[in-house]
Design an enzyme around this catalytic site. Structure first.
Site, PDB file in Angstrom:
ATOM      1  CE  LYS A  23       4.850 -22.893  27.292  1.00 15.18           C
ATOM      2  NZ  LYS A  23       4.270 -23.511  26.070  1.00 15.18           N
ATOM      3  NE  ARG A  98      10.159 -22.698  23.718  1.00 14.42           N
ATOM      4  CZ  ARG A  98       9.175 -21.858  24.041  1.00 14.42           C
ATOM      5  NH1 ARG A  98       9.302 -21.031  25.054  1.00 14.42           N
ATOM      6  NH2 ARG A  98       8.060 -21.866  23.361  1.00 14.42           N
ATOM      7  NE  ARG A 137      -1.375 -18.802  20.291  1.00  9.30           N
ATOM      8  CZ  ARG A 137      -0.519 -19.327  21.170  1.00  9.30           C
ATOM      9  NH1 ARG A 137      -0.971 -19.927  22.264  1.00  9.30           N
ATOM     10  NH2 ARG A 137       0.776 -19.250  20.960  1.00  9.30           N
ATOM     11  NE  ARG A 171       3.149 -16.015  19.730  1.00 13.83           N
ATOM     12  CZ  ARG A 171       3.454 -16.977  20.597  1.00 13.83           C
ATOM     13  NH1 ARG A 171       2.902 -16.973  21.803  1.00 13.83           N
ATOM     14  NH2 ARG A 171       4.285 -17.929  20.259  1.00 13.83           N
ATOM     15  NE  ARG A 182       5.216 -21.529  18.160  1.00 11.15           N
ATOM     16  CZ  ARG A 182       4.015 -20.972  18.313  1.00 11.15           C
ATOM     17  NH1 ARG A 182       3.314 -20.629  17.259  1.00 11.15           N
ATOM     18  NH2 ARG A 182       3.537 -20.761  19.511  1.00 11.15           N
TER      19      ARG A 182
HETATM   20  P1  ADP Z   1       4.801 -20.868  22.662  1.00  9.21           P
HETATM   21  O1  ADP Z   1       5.016 -21.548  23.975  1.00  9.21           O
HETATM   22  O2  ADP Z   1       3.356 -20.737  22.324  1.00  9.21           O
HETATM   23  O3  ADP Z   1       5.622 -21.439  21.539  1.00  9.21           O
HETATM   24  P2  ADP Z   1       6.385 -18.496  23.408  1.00  9.21           P
HETATM   25  O4  ADP Z   1       5.823 -17.142  23.408  1.00  9.21           O
HETATM   26  O5  ADP Z   1       6.800 -19.104  24.693  1.00  9.21           O
HETATM   27  O6  ADP Z   1       5.266 -19.375  22.711  1.00  9.21           O
HETATM   28  O7  ADP Z   1       7.644 -18.585  22.433  1.00  9.21           O
HETATM   29  C1  ADP Z   1       7.629 -18.062  21.126  1.00  9.21           C
HETATM   30  C2  ADP Z   1       8.984 -18.252  20.444  1.00  9.21           C
HETATM   31  O8  ADP Z   1      10.001 -17.515  21.158  1.00  9.21           O
HETATM   32  C3  ADP Z   1       9.524 -19.689  20.420  1.00  9.21           C
HETATM   33  O9  ADP Z   1       9.018 -20.435  19.334  1.00  9.21           O
HETATM   34  C4  ADP Z   1      11.042 -19.445  20.313  1.00  9.21           C
HETATM   35  O10 ADP Z   1      11.429 -19.083  19.019  1.00  9.21           O
HETATM   36  C5  ADP Z   1      11.244 -18.222  21.197  1.00  9.21           C
HETATM   37  N1  ADP Z   1      11.541 -18.586  22.610  1.00  9.21           N
HETATM   38  C6  ADP Z   1      10.776 -18.311  23.704  1.00  9.21           C
HETATM   39  N2  ADP Z   1      11.346 -18.802  24.829  1.00  9.21           N
HETATM   40  C7  ADP Z   1      12.505 -19.409  24.427  1.00  9.21           C
HETATM   41  C8  ADP Z   1      13.545 -20.120  25.096  1.00  9.21           C
HETATM   42  N3  ADP Z   1      13.499 -20.304  26.431  1.00  9.21           N
HETATM   43  N4  ADP Z   1      14.568 -20.592  24.351  1.00  9.21           N
HETATM   44  C9  ADP Z   1      14.635 -20.423  23.026  1.00  9.21           C
HETATM   45  N5  ADP Z   1      13.696 -19.768  22.328  1.00  9.21           N
HETATM   46  C10 ADP Z   1      12.627 -19.267  23.010  1.00  9.21           C
END
Ligand code: ADP
Ligand code: ZN
Length: 228
Positions: A23, A98, A137, A171, A182
């Site tokens: 994404k 999400r 990564r 990360r 996740r």
């Molecule tokens: P990825 O899609 O690779 O899991 P992100 O950078 O989008 O990585 O998200 C990392 C973390 O940030 C998620 O596992 C969650 O804990 C938090 N997070 C990000 N966006 C949201 C969201 N919209 N709602 C709840 N938690 C979120």
């Protein structure tokens, strides 16, 4: 902006897909190709953690466990960012919504602003592969270029091909232990949104196991077709 004709309003694109689906990579491509603004709630939360804001302090442990941060915190962060003037160019939402509650909050927010969702794009990948992708990564701290221990190493070990930077970061939640949590959160709470956007007639599915350039081309075609 009340009453504004939605066809003239800034376009909104949503990228859906499990962690590791690409994404962020694809959102950055669309940002440079179409002048859209990438809004990554993950990036915003990581910035909040780093700068030690209240939201960041609450989010840190939750993120490291691979769970979702509360709808309230995330929705507030996203709404604040959406209120900034540069988003008038159009936005690509990466990692938001999400949950069903976030999707409803977004629908309401856009309705108020006279905007609509031009396309919700689901990146279709296999889970097993995602674990391998994520656990290897890392990124260049200076320019954000992404690398991978097995699939994409820099020409010179530890030096960014793109900018020459030598500080690489991983990360905290990209560990093998956290990836499972996740993926589980994705299937339980986010995957149902695919049906939500399908019912709105906004959904497009894109096979996303192939080459980054090919996927970028498919997404570009969807943006061109739906940006209105
Ligand atoms: P990825 O899609 O690779 O899991 P992100 O950078 O989008 O990585 O998200 C990392 C973390 O940030 C998620 O596992 C969650 O804990 C938090 N997070 C990000 N966006 C949201 C969201 N919209 N709602 C709840 N938690 C979120
Ligand atoms: Zn770099």
């Amino acid at each position: 902006m009340d009453g504004q004709d939605a066809s003239q309003a800034a376009p909104v694109f949503i990228l859906l897909g499990p962690p590791g689906a690409g994404k962020g990579t694809q959102a950055r491509r669309l940002e440079s190709a179409f002048g859209l603004v990438q809004l990554s709630t993950g990036d915003m939360l990581r910035a909040a953690v780093k700068s030690g804001t209240d939201a960041g302090r609450q989010a840190k442990a939750v993120m490291e466990a691979g769970d979702l941060v509360s709808d309230e915190i995330v929705t507030r962060i996203l709404a604040d960012r959406l209120a900034e003037p540069d988003t008038a160019r159009g936005v690509i939402l990466d990692g938001f919504p999400r949950t069903a509650a976030q999707a409803e909050a977004l629908d309401a927010l856009l309705r108020e602003r006279g905007q609509r969702i031009n396309a919700a794009i689901s990146l279709e990948v296999d889970d097993v592969e995602m674990v391998t992708r994520i656990s290897g990564r890392y990124t260049c701290a200076a320019c954000g270029e992404g690398y991978h221990d097995s699939f994409k190493t820099p020409e010179m070990d530890g030096v960014c091909d793109n900018c020459g930077g030598t500080e690489m970061t991983r990360r905290a939640d990209d560990s093998a232990e956290t990836v499972g949590a996740r993926l589980e959160a994705y299937h339980a709470q986010t995957a149902p949104l695919i049906a939500h956007y399908d019912a709105q007639g906004a959904l497009t599915r894109v096979p996303a196991m192939g080459a980054i350039d090919d996927i970028a081309r498919d997404l570009g075609a969807i943006v061109t077709r739906t940006r209105g």
